[in-house]
Write a protein that holds these residues in place. Structure first.
Motif, PDB file in Angstrom:
ATOM      1  N   THR A  43       5.591  -4.978 -11.345  1.00 52.30           N
ATOM      2  CA  THR A  43       5.359  -3.963 -10.330  1.00 52.30           C
ATOM      3  C   THR A  43       5.431  -4.630  -8.966  1.00 52.30           C
ATOM      4  OG1 THR A  43       3.912  -2.787 -11.842  1.00 52.30           O
ATOM      5  CG2 THR A  43       3.734  -2.211  -9.517  1.00 52.30           C
ATOM      6  N   ASP A  44       6.202  -4.036  -8.062  1.00 46.60           N
ATOM      7  CA  ASP A  44       6.380  -4.579  -6.715  1.00 46.60           C
ATOM      8  C   ASP A  44       5.949  -3.526  -5.705  1.00 46.60           C
ATOM      9  OD1 ASP A  44       7.140  -6.056  -4.503  1.00 46.60           O
ATOM     10  OD2 ASP A  44       9.281  -5.690  -4.778  1.00 46.60           O
ATOM     11  N   PRO A  45       4.689  -3.572  -5.255  1.00 49.75           N
ATOM     12  CA  PRO A  45       4.212  -2.560  -4.321  1.00 49.75           C
ATOM     13  C   PRO A  45       5.052  -2.541  -3.040  1.00 49.75           C
ATOM     14  CG  PRO A  45       2.410  -3.920  -5.103  1.00 49.75           C
ATOM     15  CD  PRO A  45       3.677  -4.564  -5.560  1.00 49.75           C
ATOM     16  N   ASP A  46       5.297  -1.356  -2.539  1.00 48.18           N
ATOM     17  CA  ASP A  46       6.047  -1.190  -1.304  1.00 48.18           C
ATOM     18  C   ASP A  46       5.151  -1.524  -0.108  1.00 48.18           C
ATOM     19  OD1 ASP A  46       8.218  -0.605   0.275  1.00 48.18           O
ATOM     20  OD2 ASP A  46       8.397   1.470  -0.369  1.00 48.18           O
ATOM     21  N   ASP A  47       5.696  -1.401   1.069  1.00 51.46           N
ATOM     22  CA  ASP A  47       4.941  -1.681   2.287  1.00 51.46           C
ATOM     23  C   ASP A  47       3.812  -0.671   2.463  1.00 51.46           C
ATOM     24  OD1 ASP A  47       6.637  -3.793   2.943  1.00 51.46           O
ATOM     25  OD2 ASP A  47       7.993  -2.487   4.067  1.00 51.46           O
ATOM     26  N   THR A  49       1.509   2.132   4.140  1.00 47.12           N
ATOM     27  CA  THR A  49       1.806   3.278   4.989  1.00 47.12           C
ATOM     28  C   THR A  49       0.605   3.519   5.894  1.00 47.12           C
ATOM     29  OG1 THR A  49       0.837   4.961   3.549  1.00 47.12           O
ATOM     30  CG2 THR A  49       3.140   4.316   3.104  1.00 47.12           C
ATOM     31  N   LYS A  53      -2.650   1.351   1.229  1.00 38.57           N
ATOM     32  CA  LYS A  53      -1.934   0.129   0.881  1.00 38.57           C
ATOM     33  C   LYS A  53      -1.621   0.126  -0.608  1.00 38.57           C
ATOM     34  CE  LYS A  53      -5.456  -1.910   2.655  1.00 38.57           C
ATOM     35  NZ  LYS A  53      -6.494  -2.847   3.000  1.00 38.57           N
ATOM     36  N   PRO A  54      -0.342   0.195  -0.963  1.00 43.25           N
ATOM     37  CA  PRO A  54       0.025   0.143  -2.378  1.00 43.25           C
ATOM     38  C   PRO A  54      -0.345  -1.204  -3.000  1.00 43.25           C
ATOM     39  CG  PRO A  54       1.891   0.800  -1.023  1.00 43.25           C
ATOM     40  CD  PRO A  54       0.813   0.334  -0.105  1.00 43.25           C
ATOM     41  N   GLU A  56      -0.361  -3.349  -7.123  1.00 39.53           N
ATOM     42  CA  GLU A  56       0.305  -3.347  -8.425  1.00 39.53           C
ATOM     43  C   GLU A  56      -0.288  -2.320  -9.379  1.00 39.53           C
ATOM     44  OE1 GLU A  56       0.506  -7.224 -10.116  1.00 39.53           O
ATOM     45  OE2 GLU A  56       1.744  -7.996  -8.495  1.00 39.53           O
TER      46      GLU A  56
END
Length: 72
Positions: A43-47, A49, A53-54, A56
């Motif tokens: 899992t690669d959390p995105d930036d 927003t 904060k996203p 894993e």
């Protein structure tokens, strides 16, 4: 407009939502895990927003200096 995120421990106004979080966060975490396994990828959390904060395993609230959840 929305004032809640069903996967975060605090809503977008910074108010605790323990029942909503307890019901939904484990399902999001499990879905992310299952997708990772099915796709054979980490899992690669995105930036982050403006709203959270996203991670894993889900999403985290922002907090102000005194430790309370932010009203975003």
């Amino acid at each position: 407009m929305t004032s809640s995120d069903a996967w975060m421990p605090y809503d977008l106004k910074g108010r605790p939502q323990p029942t909503v979080y307890a019901a939904n966060a484990p399902r999001l975490s499990a879905a992310l895990h299952d997708l990772s396994e099915a796709l054979n990828m980490e899992t690669d959390p995105d930036d982050p927003t403006y709203f959270g904060k996203p991670t894993e395993t889900g999403i985290e609230n922002y907090f102000v200096d005194d430790g309370t959840a932010s009203d975003v």
